[in-house]
Write a protein that holds these residues in place. Sequence first.
Motif, PDB file in Angstrom:
ATOM      1  N   MET A  24     -22.002 -42.090 -51.691  1.00  0.00           N
ATOM      2  CA  MET A  24     -23.273 -41.675 -51.127  1.00  0.00           C
ATOM      3  C   MET A  24     -24.401 -41.855 -52.129  1.00  0.00           C
ATOM      4  N   ARG A  25     -24.141 -41.418 -53.371  1.00  0.00           N
ATOM      5  CA  ARG A  25     -25.176 -41.514 -54.399  1.00  0.00           C
ATOM      6  C   ARG A  25     -25.606 -42.963 -54.578  1.00  0.00           C
ATOM      7  N   LEU A  26     -24.632 -43.861 -54.610  1.00  0.00           N
ATOM      8  CA  LEU A  26     -24.936 -45.284 -54.772  1.00  0.00           C
ATOM      9  C   LEU A  26     -25.804 -45.780 -53.621  1.00  0.00           C
ATOM     10  N   ALA A  27     -25.450 -45.403 -52.411  1.00  0.00           N
ATOM     11  CA  ALA A  27     -26.217 -45.845 -51.240  1.00  0.00           C
ATOM     12  C   ALA A  27     -27.637 -45.303 -51.274  1.00  0.00           C
TER      13      ALA A  27
ATOM     14  N   PHE B 178     -32.988 -52.414 -49.615  1.00  0.00           N
ATOM     15  CA  PHE B 178     -32.626 -52.962 -48.314  1.00  0.00           C
ATOM     16  C   PHE B 178     -33.702 -52.632 -47.297  1.00  0.00           C
ATOM     17  N   GLU B 179     -33.739 -53.417 -46.218  1.00  0.00           N
ATOM     18  CA  GLU B 179     -34.786 -53.216 -45.222  1.00  0.00           C
ATOM     19  C   GLU B 179     -34.525 -52.012 -44.328  1.00  0.00           C
ATOM     20  N   SER B 180     -33.290 -51.527 -44.293  1.00  0.00           N
ATOM     21  CA  SER B 180     -32.976 -50.359 -43.461  1.00  0.00           C
ATOM     22  C   SER B 180     -31.718 -49.681 -43.981  1.00  0.00           C
ATOM     23  N   PRO B 181     -31.501 -48.430 -43.574  1.00  0.00           N
ATOM     24  CA  PRO B 181     -30.247 -47.765 -43.943  1.00  0.00           C
ATOM     25  C   PRO B 181     -29.020 -48.509 -43.405  1.00  0.00           C
ATOM     26  N   TYR B 182     -29.171 -49.137 -42.251  1.00  0.00           N
ATOM     27  CA  TYR B 182     -28.077 -49.914 -41.666  1.00  0.00           C
ATOM     28  C   TYR B 182     -27.699 -51.075 -42.588  1.00  0.00           C
ATOM     29  N   ALA B 183     -28.702 -51.818 -43.064  1.00  0.00           N
ATOM     30  CA  ALA B 183     -28.436 -52.947 -43.952  1.00  0.00           C
ATOM     31  C   ALA B 183     -27.806 -52.474 -45.260  1.00  0.00           C
ATOM     32  N   ALA B 184     -28.275 -51.350 -45.760  1.00  0.00           N
ATOM     33  CA  ALA B 184     -27.700 -50.789 -46.983  1.00  0.00           C
ATOM     34  C   ALA B 184     -26.241 -50.409 -46.752  1.00  0.00           C
ATOM     35  N   ALA B 185     -25.957 -49.777 -45.622  1.00  0.00           N
ATOM     36  CA  ALA B 185     -24.589 -49.364 -45.322  1.00  0.00           C
ATOM     37  C   ALA B 185     -23.670 -50.575 -45.180  1.00  0.00           C
ATOM     38  N   ARG B 186     -24.159 -51.639 -44.573  1.00  0.00           N
ATOM     39  CA  ARG B 186     -23.344 -52.855 -44.413  1.00  0.00           C
ATOM     40  C   ARG B 186     -22.994 -53.442 -45.776  1.00  0.00           C
ATOM     41  N   ALA B 187     -23.976 -53.540 -46.659  1.00  0.00           N
ATOM     42  CA  ALA B 187     -23.747 -54.168 -47.965  1.00  0.00           C
ATOM     43  C   ALA B 187     -22.921 -53.279 -48.887  1.00  0.00           C
ATOM     44  N   ILE B 188     -23.267 -52.026 -48.971  1.00  0.00           N
ATOM     45  CA  ILE B 188     -22.613 -51.124 -49.917  1.00  0.00           C
ATOM     46  C   ILE B 188     -21.241 -50.700 -49.401  1.00  0.00           C
ATOM     47  N   GLY B 189     -21.096 -50.570 -48.104  1.00  0.00           N
ATOM     48  CA  GLY B 189     -19.803 -50.202 -47.533  1.00  0.00           C
ATOM     49  C   GLY B 189     -18.711 -51.180 -47.916  1.00  0.00           C
ATOM     50  N   LEU B 190     -19.033 -52.470 -47.930  1.00  0.00           N
ATOM     51  CA  LEU B 190     -18.059 -53.481 -48.347  1.00  0.00           C
ATOM     52  C   LEU B 190     -17.654 -53.305 -49.803  1.00  0.00           C
ATOM     53  N   MET B 191     -18.612 -52.956 -50.645  1.00  0.00           N
ATOM     54  CA  MET B 191     -18.330 -52.824 -52.077  1.00  0.00           C
ATOM     55  C   MET B 191     -17.429 -51.640 -52.384  1.00  0.00           C
ATOM     56  N   VAL B 192     -17.568 -50.566 -51.632  1.00  0.00           N
ATOM     57  CA  VAL B 192     -16.824 -49.341 -51.940  1.00  0.00           C
ATOM     58  C   VAL B 192     -15.706 -49.064 -50.931  1.00  0.00           C
ATOM     59  N   ASP B 193     -15.442 -50.040 -50.056  1.00  0.00           N
ATOM     60  CA  ASP B 193     -14.360 -49.950 -49.093  1.00  0.00           C
ATOM     61  C   ASP B 193     -14.491 -48.739 -48.172  1.00  0.00           C
ATOM     62  N   VAL B 194     -15.697 -48.569 -47.646  1.00  0.00           N
ATOM     63  CA  VAL B 194     -15.973 -47.530 -46.652  1.00  0.00           C
ATOM     64  C   VAL B 194     -16.585 -48.241 -45.451  1.00  0.00           C
ATOM     65  N   HIS B 195     -16.125 -47.905 -44.258  1.00  0.00           N
ATOM     66  CA  HIS B 195     -16.677 -48.553 -43.066  1.00  0.00           C
ATOM     67  C   HIS B 195     -18.176 -48.295 -42.998  1.00  0.00           C
ATOM     68  N   TYR B 196     -18.924 -49.333 -42.668  1.00  0.00           N
ATOM     69  CA  TYR B 196     -20.389 -49.233 -42.720  1.00  0.00           C
ATOM     70  C   TYR B 196     -20.944 -48.191 -41.761  1.00  0.00           C
ATOM     71  N   GLU B 197     -20.319 -47.998 -40.616  1.00  0.00           N
ATOM     72  CA  GLU B 197     -20.826 -46.991 -39.678  1.00  0.00           C
ATOM     73  C   GLU B 197     -20.652 -45.582 -40.229  1.00  0.00           C
ATOM     74  N   THR B 198     -19.553 -45.355 -40.931  1.00  0.00           N
ATOM     75  CA  THR B 198     -19.333 -44.054 -41.560  1.00  0.00           C
ATOM     76  C   THR B 198     -20.392 -43.822 -42.622  1.00  0.00           C
ATOM     77  N   LEU B 199     -20.593 -44.829 -43.466  1.00  0.00           N
ATOM     78  CA  LEU B 199     -21.584 -44.720 -44.535  1.00  0.00           C
ATOM     79  C   LEU B 199     -22.989 -44.568 -43.956  1.00  0.00           C
ATOM     80  N   ARG B 200     -23.294 -45.292 -42.905  1.00  0.00           N
ATOM     81  CA  ARG B 200     -24.613 -45.198 -42.276  1.00  0.00           C
ATOM     82  C   ARG B 200     -24.861 -43.785 -41.754  1.00  0.00           C
ATOM     83  N   GLY B 201     -23.843 -43.182 -41.166  1.00  0.00           N
ATOM     84  CA  GLY B 201     -23.966 -41.808 -40.681  1.00  0.00           C
ATOM     85  C   GLY B 201     -24.233 -40.833 -41.822  1.00  0.00           C
ATOM     86  N   TRP B 202     -23.522 -41.026 -42.924  1.00  0.00           N
ATOM     87  CA  TRP B 202     -23.740 -40.165 -44.088  1.00  0.00           C
ATOM     88  C   TRP B 202     -25.149 -40.336 -44.643  1.00  0.00           C
TER      89      TRP B 202
END
Length: 95
Positions: free
Chosen positions: A1-4, A11-35
């Motif tokens: 979360m802190r990294l995101a 990033f242009e949106s929280p969604y884009a951030a979640a997509r990019a960072i979720g891959l790096m930390v092995d967390v599904h992007y929708e979960t990360l986006r919700g957080w």
Amino acid sequence: MRLALERLDEFESPYAAARAIGLMVDVHYETLRGWIKKALAEGSRPAAQPPQGLPPAEREELLRLRKEVRDRKQANEILKLASAFFARELDPRRH
């Protein structure tokens, strides 16, 4: 979360951030986006603004150095996770 949250402004949106960072930390992007959404709603946002009393050149250098530190910390976190993973995989007691 802190990294995101720290890198959200890159990033242009929280969604884009979640997509990019979720891959790096092995967390599904929708979960990360919700957080991220929940943290933003609660007012969690890292202090990204440098002190206003700095000259422009020093402010730019400070921002550059903060980004460099953030990137290195992220790389270290990824390396720690990878080394733990491979240590488990190569453990002779597992086989």
